[in-house]
Design a protein around this motif. Sequence first.
Motif, PDB file in Angstrom:
ATOM      1  N   SER A  23       0.832  -1.215   0.000  1.00 26.85           N
ATOM      2  CA  SER A  23       0.000   0.000   0.000  1.00 26.85           C
ATOM      3  C   SER A  23       0.861   1.258   0.000  1.00 26.85           C
ATOM      4  N   GLY A  24       1.946   1.247  -0.749  1.00 24.99           N
ATOM      5  CA  GLY A  24       2.744   2.456  -0.932  1.00 24.99           C
ATOM      6  C   GLY A  24       2.150   3.299  -2.053  1.00 24.99           C
ATOM      7  N   ALA A  25       2.938   4.238  -2.541  1.00 22.33           N
ATOM      8  CA  ALA A  25       2.458   5.128  -3.607  1.00 22.33           C
ATOM      9  C   ALA A  25       1.912   4.337  -4.787  1.00 22.33           C
ATOM     10  N   ALA A  26       2.583   3.235  -5.127  1.00 19.96           N
ATOM     11  CA  ALA A  26       2.185   2.462  -6.307  1.00 19.96           C
ATOM     12  C   ALA A  26       0.868   1.733  -6.076  1.00 19.96           C
ATOM     13  N   GLY A  27       0.818   0.928  -5.024  1.00 19.14           N
ATOM     14  CA  GLY A  27      -0.371   0.118  -4.765  1.00 19.14           C
ATOM     15  C   GLY A  27      -1.588   0.972  -4.457  1.00 19.14           C
ATOM     16  N   MET A  44      -3.371  -5.529   0.044  1.00 14.81           N
ATOM     17  CA  MET A  44      -2.700  -6.304   1.089  1.00 14.81           C
ATOM     18  C   MET A  44      -1.442  -5.579   1.555  1.00 14.81           C
ATOM     19  N   GLU A  45      -1.384  -5.255   2.831  1.00 15.36           N
ATOM     20  CA  GLU A  45      -0.253  -4.493   3.350  1.00 15.36           C
ATOM     21  C   GLU A  45       0.411  -5.233   4.502  1.00 15.36           C
ATOM     22  N   SER A  46       1.714  -5.289   4.430  1.00 13.62           N
ATOM     23  CA  SER A  46       2.500  -5.975   5.457  1.00 13.62           C
ATOM     24  C   SER A  46       2.414  -5.266   6.815  1.00 13.62           C
ATOM     25  N   GLY A  47       2.469  -3.956   6.791  1.00 15.24           N
ATOM     26  CA  GLY A  47       2.494  -3.203   8.049  1.00 15.24           C
ATOM     27  C   GLY A  47       1.098  -2.861   8.537  1.00 15.24           C
ATOM     28  N   ARG A  81       7.963  -0.350   6.581  1.00 18.39           N
ATOM     29  CA  ARG A  81       6.838  -1.305   6.486  1.00 18.39           C
ATOM     30  C   ARG A  81       5.669  -0.757   7.265  1.00 18.39           C
ATOM     31  N   VAL A  82       4.831  -0.057   6.595  1.00 20.41           N
ATOM     32  CA  VAL A  82       3.675   0.533   7.263  1.00 20.41           C
ATOM     33  C   VAL A  82       2.678   0.928   6.179  1.00 20.41           C
ATOM     34  N   TYR A  83       1.424   1.029   6.547  1.00 22.63           N
ATOM     35  CA  TYR A  83       0.404   1.450   5.584  1.00 22.63           C
ATOM     36  C   TYR A  83       0.808   2.811   4.988  1.00 22.63           C
ATOM     37  N   GLY A  84       0.791   2.926   3.684  1.00 20.97           N
ATOM     38  CA  GLY A  84       1.238   4.161   3.024  1.00 20.97           C
ATOM     39  C   GLY A  84       2.672   4.059   2.529  1.00 20.97           C
ATOM     40  N   GLY A  85       3.388   3.042   3.008  1.00 19.14           N
ATOM     41  CA  GLY A  85       4.751   2.798   2.541  1.00 19.14           C
ATOM     42  C   GLY A  85       5.678   3.986   2.774  1.00 19.14           C
ATOM     43  N   SER A  86       6.624   4.146   1.898  1.00 23.40           N
ATOM     44  CA  SER A  86       7.651   5.176   2.087  1.00 23.40           C
ATOM     45  C   SER A  86       7.117   6.598   1.960  1.00 23.40           C
ATOM     46  N   THR A  87       5.883   6.733   1.491  1.00 25.80           N
ATOM     47  CA  THR A  87       5.365   8.119   1.440  1.00 25.80           C
ATOM     48  C   THR A  87       5.143   8.660   2.852  1.00 25.80           C
ATOM     49  N   TRP A  90       8.983  10.139   3.057  1.00 21.53           N
ATOM     50  CA  TRP A  90       9.688  10.767   1.938  1.00 21.53           C
ATOM     51  C   TRP A  90       9.658  12.295   2.066  1.00 21.53           C
ATOM     52  N   GLU A  91      10.363  12.961   1.150  1.00 13.41           N
ATOM     53  CA  GLU A  91      10.447  14.423   1.229  1.00 13.41           C
ATOM     54  C   GLU A  91       9.507  15.120   0.271  1.00 13.41           C
ATOM     55  N   GLY A  92       8.903  14.385  -0.619  1.00 13.31           N
ATOM     56  CA  GLY A  92       7.899  14.992  -1.499  1.00 13.31           C
ATOM     57  C   GLY A  92       8.474  15.762  -2.676  1.00 13.31           C
ATOM     58  N   VAL A  93       9.712  15.484  -3.023  1.00 17.08           N
ATOM     59  CA  VAL A  93      10.327  16.162  -4.166  1.00 17.08           C
ATOM     60  C   VAL A  93       9.942  15.410  -5.444  1.00 17.08           C
ATOM     61  N   CYS A  94       9.350  16.109  -6.389  1.00 15.25           N
ATOM     62  CA  CYS A  94       8.771  15.409  -7.545  1.00 15.25           C
ATOM     63  C   CYS A  94       9.179  16.046  -8.875  1.00 15.25           C
ATOM     64  N   ASN A 192       1.410 -10.299   5.091  1.00 14.37           N
ATOM     65  CA  ASN A 192       2.692 -10.356   4.369  1.00 14.37           C
ATOM     66  C   ASN A 192       2.657 -11.377   3.243  1.00 14.37           C
ATOM     67  N   ALA A 193       2.793 -10.903   2.037  1.00 12.71           N
ATOM     68  CA  ALA A 193       2.880 -11.843   0.906  1.00 12.71           C
ATOM     69  C   ALA A 193       4.202 -12.573   1.011  1.00 12.71           C
ATOM     70  N   ILE A 194       4.146 -13.893   0.969  1.00 17.86           N
ATOM     71  CA  ILE A 194       5.425 -14.617   1.042  1.00 17.86           C
ATOM     72  C   ILE A 194       5.672 -15.507  -0.184  1.00 17.86           C
ATOM     73  N   THR A 481      15.926  12.309 -11.594  1.00 14.75           N
ATOM     74  CA  THR A 481      14.823  12.876 -10.819  1.00 14.75           C
ATOM     75  C   THR A 481      14.280  11.825  -9.862  1.00 14.75           C
ATOM     76  N   ASN A 482      13.559  12.305  -8.870  1.00 15.31           N
ATOM     77  CA  ASN A 482      13.001  11.398  -7.869  1.00 15.31           C
ATOM     78  C   ASN A 482      11.899  10.555  -8.517  1.00 15.31           C
ATOM     79  N   PRO A 483      11.771   9.314  -8.117  1.00 15.38           N
ATOM     80  CA  PRO A 483      10.975   8.382  -8.944  1.00 15.38           C
ATOM     81  C   PRO A 483       9.474   8.331  -8.674  1.00 15.38           C
ATOM     82  N   THR A 484       9.009   8.884  -7.563  1.00 15.05           N
ATOM     83  CA  THR A 484       7.636   8.547  -7.148  1.00 15.05           C
ATOM     84  C   THR A 484       6.584   9.012  -8.140  1.00 15.05           C
ATOM     85  N   MET A 485       6.807  10.174  -8.711  1.00 16.80           N
ATOM     86  CA  MET A 485       5.826  10.652  -9.683  1.00 16.80           C
ATOM     87  C   MET A 485       5.723   9.690 -10.876  1.00 16.80           C
TER      88      MET A 485
HETATM   89  C1  LIG Z   1      13.720   8.896   3.303  1.00 20.69           C
HETATM   90  C2  LIG Z   1      13.141   8.847   1.925  1.00 20.69           C
HETATM   91  C3  LIG Z   1      12.929  10.023   1.210  1.00 20.69           C
HETATM   92  C4  LIG Z   1      12.384   9.964  -0.075  1.00 20.69           C
HETATM   93  N1  LIG Z   1      12.150  11.134  -0.733  1.00 20.69           N
HETATM   94  C5  LIG Z   1      11.602  11.075  -1.959  1.00 20.69           C
HETATM   95  C6  LIG Z   1      11.283  12.264  -2.652  1.00 20.69           C
HETATM   96  O1  LIG Z   1      11.477  13.374  -2.160  1.00 20.69           O
HETATM   97  N2  LIG Z   1      10.741  12.155  -3.900  1.00 20.69           N
HETATM   98  C7  LIG Z   1      10.477  10.942  -4.464  1.00 20.69           C
HETATM   99  O2  LIG Z   1       9.987  10.913  -5.604  1.00 20.69           O
HETATM  100  N3  LIG Z   1      10.769   9.813  -3.829  1.00 20.69           N
HETATM  101  C8  LIG Z   1      11.304   9.849  -2.587  1.00 20.69           C
HETATM  102  N4  LIG Z   1      11.561   8.684  -1.934  1.00 20.69           N
HETATM  103  C9  LIG Z   1      11.227   7.418  -2.588  1.00 20.69           C
HETATM  104  C10 LIG Z   1       9.749   7.137  -2.471  1.00 20.69           C
HETATM  105  O3  LIG Z   1       9.368   7.133  -1.141  1.00 20.69           O
HETATM  106  C11 LIG Z   1       9.458   5.810  -3.142  1.00 20.69           C
HETATM  107  O4  LIG Z   1       9.872   5.892  -4.482  1.00 20.69           O
HETATM  108  C12 LIG Z   1       8.002   5.456  -3.191  1.00 20.69           C
HETATM  109  O5  LIG Z   1       7.408   5.702  -1.969  1.00 20.69           O
HETATM  110  C13 LIG Z   1       7.887   4.004  -3.579  1.00 20.69           C
HETATM  111  O6  LIG Z   1       6.549   3.621  -3.592  1.00 20.69           O
HETATM  112  P1  LIG Z   1       6.177   2.085  -3.707  1.00 20.69           P
HETATM  113  O7  LIG Z   1       4.723   1.995  -3.519  1.00 20.69           O
HETATM  114  O8  LIG Z   1       6.745   1.509  -4.939  1.00 20.69           O
HETATM  115  O9  LIG Z   1       6.966   1.358  -2.516  1.00 20.69           O
HETATM  116  P2  LIG Z   1       6.831   1.550  -0.949  1.00 20.69           P
HETATM  117  O10 LIG Z   1       6.522   2.913  -0.594  1.00 20.69           O
HETATM  118  O11 LIG Z   1       8.032   0.909  -0.361  1.00 20.69           O
HETATM  119  O12 LIG Z   1       5.569   0.688  -0.576  1.00 20.69           O
HETATM  120  C14 LIG Z   1       5.597  -0.708  -0.540  1.00 20.69           C
HETATM  121  C15 LIG Z   1       4.587  -1.184   0.484  1.00 20.69           C
HETATM  122  O13 LIG Z   1       4.571  -2.593   0.437  1.00 20.69           O
HETATM  123  C16 LIG Z   1       4.585  -3.111   1.739  1.00 20.69           C
HETATM  124  N5  LIG Z   1       5.186  -4.445   1.684  1.00 20.69           N
HETATM  125  C17 LIG Z   1       6.487  -4.765   1.621  1.00 20.69           C
HETATM  126  N6  LIG Z   1       6.633  -6.086   1.590  1.00 20.69           N
HETATM  127  C18 LIG Z   1       5.385  -6.624   1.614  1.00 20.69           C
HETATM  128  C19 LIG Z   1       4.881  -7.944   1.614  1.00 20.69           C
HETATM  129  N7  LIG Z   1       5.678  -9.000   1.581  1.00 20.69           N
HETATM  130  N8  LIG Z   1       3.543  -8.115   1.652  1.00 20.69           N
HETATM  131  C20 LIG Z   1       2.689  -7.052   1.707  1.00 20.69           C
HETATM  132  N9  LIG Z   1       3.132  -5.787   1.716  1.00 20.69           N
HETATM  133  C21 LIG Z   1       4.460  -5.580   1.660  1.00 20.69           C
HETATM  134  C22 LIG Z   1       5.388  -2.113   2.526  1.00 20.69           C
HETATM  135  O14 LIG Z   1       5.091  -2.182   3.902  1.00 20.69           O
HETATM  136  C23 LIG Z   1       4.960  -0.799   1.899  1.00 20.69           C
HETATM  137  O15 LIG Z   1       3.853  -0.254   2.537  1.00 20.69           O
HETATM  138  C24 LIG Z   1      12.087   8.709  -0.651  1.00 20.69           C
HETATM  139  C25 LIG Z   1      12.302   7.534   0.062  1.00 20.69           C
HETATM  140  C26 LIG Z   1      12.821   7.583   1.338  1.00 20.69           C
HETATM  141  C27 LIG Z   1      13.024   6.316   2.079  1.00 20.69           C
END
Ligand SMILES: Cc1cc2nc3c(=O)[nH]c(=O)nc-3n(C[C@H](O)[C@H](O)[C@H](O)COP(=O)(O)OP(=O)(O)OC[C@H]3O[C@@H](n4cnc5c(N)ncnc54)[C@H](O)[C@@H]3O)c2cc1C
Lengths: 503, 132
Positions: A23-27, A44-47, A81-87, A90-94, A192-194, A481-485
């Motif tokens: 449940s990060g930015a992507a999911g 499905m979220e691990s955290g 590992r938490v709902y919302g993932g790395s968002t 993160w710092e929000g730079v896009c 947790n997906a395993i 550039t930062n990847p989240t966007m």
């Molecule tokens: C400190 C920091 C600063 C950042 N600053 C920026 C920024 O300024 N700009 C930017 O563009 N990007 C930034 N990023 C990167 C950005 O946070 C990530 O690119 C983005 O959040 C990734 O999204 P995601 O959904 O792919 O992965 P994640 O955010 O990692 O989400 C994955 C989710 O899956 C869950 N998960 C993991 N394993 C399992 C499992 N087995 N089963 C179920 N769930 C699972 C995790 O708990 C997590 O919630 C930063 C990252 C960090 C750590």
Amino acid sequence: MIIDSREIEDGASFWTDVCVIGSGAAGLTFAKEILGTGREIFLMESGGHLTSPEADDLNVGTLEGEMFDYYQDYLLKERIRVYGGSTNIWEGVCLPLQEIDFEEREWMPNSAWPISKSDLDPYYARAANYLGIHGYDKSVSDDPSPIAPRMLPEETEWEGLAFHMSNQRRLGIQFEEELKNAENLKLHLHANAILFEGNENGSKIEAVEFATLEGRRFKVKANLFVLAAGGMENCRILLNSNADTDQNIGNQYDNLGRYFMDQFHTPGGRVVLPNPLDDHLSYDRALSESHGYIKMGALSLKQSAQRRHRISNQTLIFQETSKFKIDDERNRAVASSMPLFEKKSVRRRDTKTPFVYWFRLKSEVGATPDNRITLGEEKDALGVRRLHLCWKLSEDDRRMFARFTRMFGNALGEHFIGRLQEWYTENGKLSKHTKGHGHQLGGTRMHADPRKGVVDANCSVHGVTNFKILGGSVFPSGGNTNPTMTIMALAIRMADQFKKGVS
Amino acid sequence: MKTNIDRRTFVAKLNKASVALACLGMGVVSVSGVSPRSGGSLLREEKIDAVAGELYLEKFPEERSVELLVKKIWDKSLEDLETTSQEAIEDVLCNTIRRDFREEQVLSLAGWLVSRSEARFFAIQSILIKGI
Ligand SMILES: Cc1cc2nc3c(=O)[nH]c(=O)nc-3n(C[C@H](O)[C@H](O)[C@H](O)COP(=O)(O)OP(=O)(O)OC[C@H]3O[C@@H](n4cnc5c(N)ncnc54)[C@H](O)[C@@H]3O)c2cc1C
């Protein structure tokens, strides 16, 4: 609806239309986008809603490569590992990737994407909406920020980049109400997906097995599986699914886990300038004042210059100097005696102190197969083998970082703008402040040819009909550039394709 | 300095060039040790004169000659430089430095990226200070 998976009966089995893992930015973005289809979605979220040491421990693994000499916490600090993932952290730079990032560049190994920037442009604009970026669309006239930060004249090879600062950074919080109230979505926390289970010939995913830290296991079957567990866990879950089984999901050609990249992030040097930097070129100021419309300026080589010089895409980000004192005697002396030349113009300032800034290099690195995620021997609390990450800089990477700084120093000198002190040199040891960026890229790379990638141009796993991957792991190359966007743009694009299929 | 030119005038000229070229209060390498440093230095460090020049000469000891350095920067003898206008001295120095950066005739002094001609200019000052 939110479900605490710790309360699910051991051995239970569920069926749903779409199972999204992570449940990060992507999911989150994908799930939210397809809510309107009426199809049942399991997210499905691990955290949980809060971090816990037990969940964090699942991210522990081993590291290999000089990059980590001073950064042993990489696997724990650069994801969560938490709902919302790395968002959540993160710092929000896009900023969208640039055209050049999608191109095949001979000097950047394995660099081509099978799509171009224009394929993603409409989705970037929609991602900007979610991220609360005002003025992303240039036709929006209420954008008050003067953009295109400039330090060097237009006719040089350098240009300003204006990073947007998101003012909707906590996507989990932002989306939660809607997800909770949606009748067709179930958000499972602590799940947790395993293991992915494929059918006999591996052309279809039958089910995914989930485990809780309390020792329960259950399965989810679905028409479509979307793996969005973050750049590194995407690989680990699949590698684990294939380990000790006959399965080879996503790995017919031994690409799974390979071509890992983060962006290289190191103090690159210091500049002395006669005038203070424009506010938008100061990272500290942009960050502290970010209200969605403040942009963070950085400098980069124009794309044409990158092609001409065959150099990777890199950025210079300026910060205030206080963190790095000029403490060495000789160093100070040279800095002090550094005249800045300006033809025929003796503009003396009253103040006796010129302006000193240090800058970070944020650099793309090459995608090479030996930089990879594998499974270690030790297992985590869920019985899944821990992750091992090998990430080493190549000679070419190092040469290009040093070259980039040198080119900037030359440009400052040639145009009488200032002088530069190089900290990052090709032969030098990496600074102890060197970091990765939390931008975990590659590992399930996108390529049209199944022999060269794990997913195709639509993020579908090659050879598997009902399995897609989202996140940085699909990036064939990283850009500066930062990847989240981009991650979100890919998720929205995938959602649109799904919606079309449904209708 | 093995030359008959009026050293006082020469030093004054270089001082002027250095003042004219240094902008915006950046530290100016003082040749005479007297006035040109009105702008102050980067860190208000007092004893910094010509350290950069010394560093250059450590790297290129064979260039420890004002005559040679002048020749390399201005492509003139000391005597000729003496009769060159202040403006021309500054022009050539400026253009040479610009060209150095463009053509990557640069070197690193304590990590600072400087043009070779600029470093030679520091070196002249360093030698002259010692000689005064
Ligand atoms: C400190 C920091 C600063 C950042 N600053 C920026 C920024 O300024 N700009 C930017 O563009 N990007 C930034 N990023 C990167 C950005 O946070 C990530 O690119 C983005 O959040 C990734 O999204 P995601 O959904 O792919 O992965 P994640 O955010 O990692 O989400 C994955 C989710 O899956 C869950 N998960 C993991 N394993 C399992 C499992 N087995 N089963 C179920 N769930 C699972 C995790 O708990 C997590 O919630 C930063 C990252 C960090 C750590």
